[in-house]
Design a protein around this motif. Structure first.
Motif, PDB file in Angstrom:
ATOM      1  N   ARG A 187       9.441 -15.920  18.325  1.00  0.00           N
ATOM      2  CA  ARG A 187      10.600 -16.171  18.650  1.00  0.00           C
ATOM      3  C   ARG A 187      11.345 -17.570  18.047  1.00  0.00           C
ATOM      4  NH1 ARG A 187      10.788 -15.808  24.985  1.00  0.00           N
ATOM      5  NH2 ARG A 187       8.727 -16.206  24.744  1.00  0.00           N
ATOM      6  N   VAL A 188      10.809 -18.628  18.114  1.00  0.00           N
ATOM      7  CA  VAL A 188      11.098 -19.914  17.750  1.00  0.00           C
ATOM      8  C   VAL A 188      11.258 -19.760  16.296  1.00  0.00           C
ATOM      9  CG1 VAL A 188      10.656 -22.070  17.508  1.00  0.00           C
ATOM     10  CG2 VAL A 188      10.337 -21.283  19.510  1.00  0.00           C
ATOM     11  N   ALA A 189      10.449 -19.003  15.508  1.00  0.00           N
ATOM     12  CA  ALA A 189      10.475 -18.905  13.922  1.00  0.00           C
ATOM     13  C   ALA A 189      11.545 -18.228  13.601  1.00  0.00           C
ATOM     14  CB  ALA A 189       8.773 -18.406  13.657  1.00  0.00           C
ATOM     15  N   ALA A 190      11.851 -17.025  14.309  1.00  0.00           N
ATOM     16  CA  ALA A 190      12.990 -16.169  14.113  1.00  0.00           C
ATOM     17  C   ALA A 190      14.280 -16.881  13.990  1.00  0.00           C
ATOM     18  CB  ALA A 190      12.975 -14.872  14.775  1.00  0.00           C
ATOM     19  N   LEU A 191      14.332 -17.409  15.253  1.00  0.00           N
ATOM     20  CA  LEU A 191      15.456 -18.451  15.625  1.00  0.00           C
ATOM     21  C   LEU A 191      15.841 -19.524  14.659  1.00  0.00           C
ATOM     22  CD1 LEU A 191      18.168 -17.999  17.271  1.00  0.00           C
ATOM     23  CD2 LEU A 191      16.854 -19.608  18.867  1.00  0.00           C
ATOM     24  N   THR A 192      14.996 -20.498  14.307  1.00  0.00           N
ATOM     25  CA  THR A 192      15.260 -21.369  13.510  1.00  0.00           C
ATOM     26  C   THR A 192      14.963 -20.755  11.906  1.00  0.00           C
ATOM     27  OG1 THR A 192      12.738 -21.877  13.326  1.00  0.00           O
ATOM     28  CG2 THR A 192      13.782 -23.152  14.875  1.00  0.00           C
ATOM     29  N   GLY A 193      14.523 -19.720  11.608  1.00  0.00           N
ATOM     30  CA  GLY A 193      14.930 -19.213  10.311  1.00  0.00           C
ATOM     31  C   GLY A 193      16.163 -18.554  10.067  1.00  0.00           C
ATOM     32  N   ALA A 194      16.837 -18.341  11.182  1.00  0.00           N
ATOM     33  CA  ALA A 194      18.224 -17.932  10.892  1.00  0.00           C
ATOM     34  C   ALA A 194      19.295 -19.200  10.887  1.00  0.00           C
ATOM     35  CB  ALA A 194      18.469 -17.242  12.153  1.00  0.00           C
ATOM     36  N   GLY A 195      18.821 -20.382  10.879  1.00  0.00           N
ATOM     37  CA  GLY A 195      19.488 -21.607  10.697  1.00  0.00           C
ATOM     38  C   GLY A 195      19.975 -22.099  11.803  1.00  0.00           C
ATOM     39  N   VAL A 196      19.227 -21.812  12.998  1.00  0.00           N
ATOM     40  CA  VAL A 196      19.626 -22.159  14.439  1.00  0.00           C
ATOM     41  C   VAL A 196      18.813 -23.275  15.121  1.00  0.00           C
ATOM     42  CG1 VAL A 196      20.244 -21.499  16.870  1.00  0.00           C
ATOM     43  CG2 VAL A 196      20.764 -20.011  14.926  1.00  0.00           C
ATOM     44  N   ALA A 197      19.299 -24.441  15.421  1.00  0.00           N
ATOM     45  CA  ALA A 197      18.420 -25.138  16.244  1.00  0.00           C
ATOM     46  C   ALA A 197      18.864 -25.298  17.821  1.00  0.00           C
ATOM     47  CB  ALA A 197      19.065 -26.575  15.612  1.00  0.00           C
ATOM     48  N   VAL A 198      17.907 -25.409  18.481  1.00  0.00           N
ATOM     49  CA  VAL A 198      18.106 -25.543  19.984  1.00  0.00           C
ATOM     50  C   VAL A 198      17.485 -26.771  20.430  1.00  0.00           C
ATOM     51  CG1 VAL A 198      17.291 -24.397  22.078  1.00  0.00           C
ATOM     52  CG2 VAL A 198      17.514 -23.042  20.016  1.00  0.00           C
ATOM     53  N   TRP A 199      18.378 -27.564  21.412  1.00  0.00           N
ATOM     54  CA  TRP A 199      17.845 -28.674  22.059  1.00  0.00           C
ATOM     55  C   TRP A 199      18.426 -28.862  23.437  1.00  0.00           C
ATOM     56  CZ3 TRP A 199      18.658 -34.379  19.492  1.00  0.00           C
ATOM     57  CH2 TRP A 199      17.587 -35.092  19.937  1.00  0.00           C
ATOM     58  N   ALA A 254      18.082 -12.881  20.582  1.00  0.00           N
ATOM     59  CA  ALA A 254      17.156 -11.871  19.741  1.00  0.00           C
ATOM     60  C   ALA A 254      18.202 -10.652  19.547  1.00  0.00           C
ATOM     61  CB  ALA A 254      16.178 -10.995  20.854  1.00  0.00           C
ATOM     62  N   GLU A 255      19.022 -10.134  20.159  1.00  0.00           N
ATOM     63  CA  GLU A 255      19.843  -9.241  19.779  1.00  0.00           C
ATOM     64  C   GLU A 255      20.804  -9.871  18.568  1.00  0.00           C
ATOM     65  OE1 GLU A 255      23.111  -5.983  21.774  1.00  0.00           O
ATOM     66  OE2 GLU A 255      21.528  -7.097  22.973  1.00  0.00           O
ATOM     67  N   LEU A 256      21.299 -10.871  18.885  1.00  0.00           N
ATOM     68  CA  LEU A 256      22.407 -11.617  17.817  1.00  0.00           C
ATOM     69  C   LEU A 256      21.525 -11.563  16.189  1.00  0.00           C
ATOM     70  CD1 LEU A 256      24.209 -14.284  19.928  1.00  0.00           C
ATOM     71  CD2 LEU A 256      24.972 -12.046  19.416  1.00  0.00           C
ATOM     72  N   PHE A 257      20.356 -12.169  16.504  1.00  0.00           N
ATOM     73  CA  PHE A 257      19.533 -12.662  15.191  1.00  0.00           C
ATOM     74  C   PHE A 257      18.652 -11.432  14.776  1.00  0.00           C
ATOM     75  CE2 PHE A 257      21.569 -16.179  16.538  1.00  0.00           C
ATOM     76  CZ  PHE A 257      22.390 -16.609  15.590  1.00  0.00           C
ATOM     77  N   GLY A 258      18.537 -10.529  15.379  1.00  0.00           N
ATOM     78  CA  GLY A 258      17.780  -9.349  15.012  1.00  0.00           C
ATOM     79  C   GLY A 258      16.135  -9.612  15.065  1.00  0.00           C
ATOM     80  N   PHE A 259      15.657 -10.021  16.072  1.00  0.00           N
ATOM     81  CA  PHE A 259      14.259 -10.019  16.496  1.00  0.00           C
ATOM     82  C   PHE A 259      13.910  -9.558  17.855  1.00  0.00           C
ATOM     83  CE2 PHE A 259      15.919 -14.342  17.513  1.00  0.00           C
ATOM     84  CZ  PHE A 259      15.348 -14.578  18.705  1.00  0.00           C
ATOM     85  N   ASP A 260      12.751  -9.547  18.092  1.00  0.00           N
ATOM     86  CA  ASP A 260      12.357  -8.875  19.508  1.00  0.00           C
ATOM     87  C   ASP A 260      12.244 -10.214  20.464  1.00  0.00           C
ATOM     88  OD1 ASP A 260      10.997  -7.493  21.546  1.00  0.00           O
ATOM     89  OD2 ASP A 260       9.342  -6.852  20.281  1.00  0.00           O
ATOM     90  N   ALA A 261      13.108  -9.923  21.554  1.00  0.00           N
ATOM     91  CA  ALA A 261      12.776 -11.011  22.431  1.00  0.00           C
ATOM     92  C   ALA A 261      11.614 -10.955  23.398  1.00  0.00           C
ATOM     93  CB  ALA A 261      13.911 -10.595  23.457  1.00  0.00           C
ATOM     94  N   GLU A 262      10.756 -10.005  22.931  1.00  0.00           N
ATOM     95  CA  GLU A 262       9.287  -9.828  23.771  1.00  0.00           C
ATOM     96  C   GLU A 262       8.144 -10.467  22.850  1.00  0.00           C
ATOM     97  OE1 GLU A 262       9.241  -8.927  26.870  1.00  0.00           O
ATOM     98  OE2 GLU A 262      11.236  -9.053  26.750  1.00  0.00           O
ATOM     99  N   MET A 263       8.672 -10.998  21.615  1.00  0.00           N
ATOM    100  CA  MET A 263       7.752 -11.267  20.853  1.00  0.00           C
ATOM    101  C   MET A 263       6.983 -12.605  21.525  1.00  0.00           C
ATOM    102  SD  MET A 263       8.956 -11.315  16.783  1.00  0.00           S
ATOM    103  CE  MET A 263      10.101 -12.550  17.043  1.00  0.00           C
ATOM    104  N   ALA A 264       5.857 -13.050  20.782  1.00  0.00           N
ATOM    105  CA  ALA A 264       5.277 -14.240  21.373  1.00  0.00           C
ATOM    106  C   ALA A 264       6.481 -15.487  21.197  1.00  0.00           C
ATOM    107  CB  ALA A 264       4.093 -14.720  20.604  1.00  0.00           C
TER     108      ALA A 264
END
Length: 170
Positions: free
Chosen positions: A66-78, A52-62
């Motif tokens: 959070r997933v939408a913000a992270l994947t929207g920044a070009g990041v995949a998680v697995w 959240a700090e790195l990609f500019g979103f609120d870590a307390e969001m639903a």
């Protein structure tokens, strides 16, 4: 008589969009994450706070936001492992002969923009290199684990993780 086998645990699908540029790999979700069917669900894991700090979103969001913000920044998680036998959440408790890797060939084929893989801790890197054919055109970097079992201070973890923002933008 041999002791009973540890329970078989299975991971879940990646968080990704087809245009992801980087992939963050854990080893296997912990108990809290498996129960919630959400990545990094354990409250004391620093993953969402750091990203959240790195990609500019609120870590307390639903979670879905959070997933939408992270994947929207070009990041995949697995995770490296699709399945394994493990009692509890610790990577050290995974039974080595029980590990089954996820289908990385298929994942990379459907995510051709990925150029960099970041390992969330040593176990993810070790098991990936042991179980998966390393793709030479990708860059690989191990980061300190966001798990509270990794006793590094939060600010030191965050500083180490800062390098992923430049890779996500390229």
């Amino acid at each position: 008589m041999s002791p009973p086998a540890s329970p078989l645990v299975q991971s879940f699908p990646p968080l990704s969009t087809p245009d992801a540029r980087i992939l963050i790999l854990g080893n296997m979700p912990g108990v809290a994450s498996l129960q919630a069917q959400k990545y990094y669900a354990y409250a004391h894991n620093a993953f969402w706070r750091i990203t959240a700090e790195l990609f500019g979103f609120d870590a307390e969001m639903a979670y879905d936001d959070r997933v939408a913000a992270l994947t929207g920044a070009g990041v995949a998680v697995w995770d490296v492992l699709k399945a394994c036998r493990r009692a509890g959440s610790l990577d050290s408790a995974v039974e080595p002969n029980s590990m089954v890797a996820n289908d990385f060939a298929g994942f990379y084929a459907s995510h051709p923009a990925i150029t960099h893989v970041y390992f969330n801790g040593a176990a993810a890197e070790k098991n990936y290199r042991r179980l998966v054919t390393v793709t030479p055109e990708l860059h690989y970097t191990r980061l300190p684990s966001t798990s509270p079992a990794q006793t590094m201070r939060y600010d030191a973890k965050l500083a180490a993780w800062r390098q992923i923002t430049s890779a996500a933008r390229t």
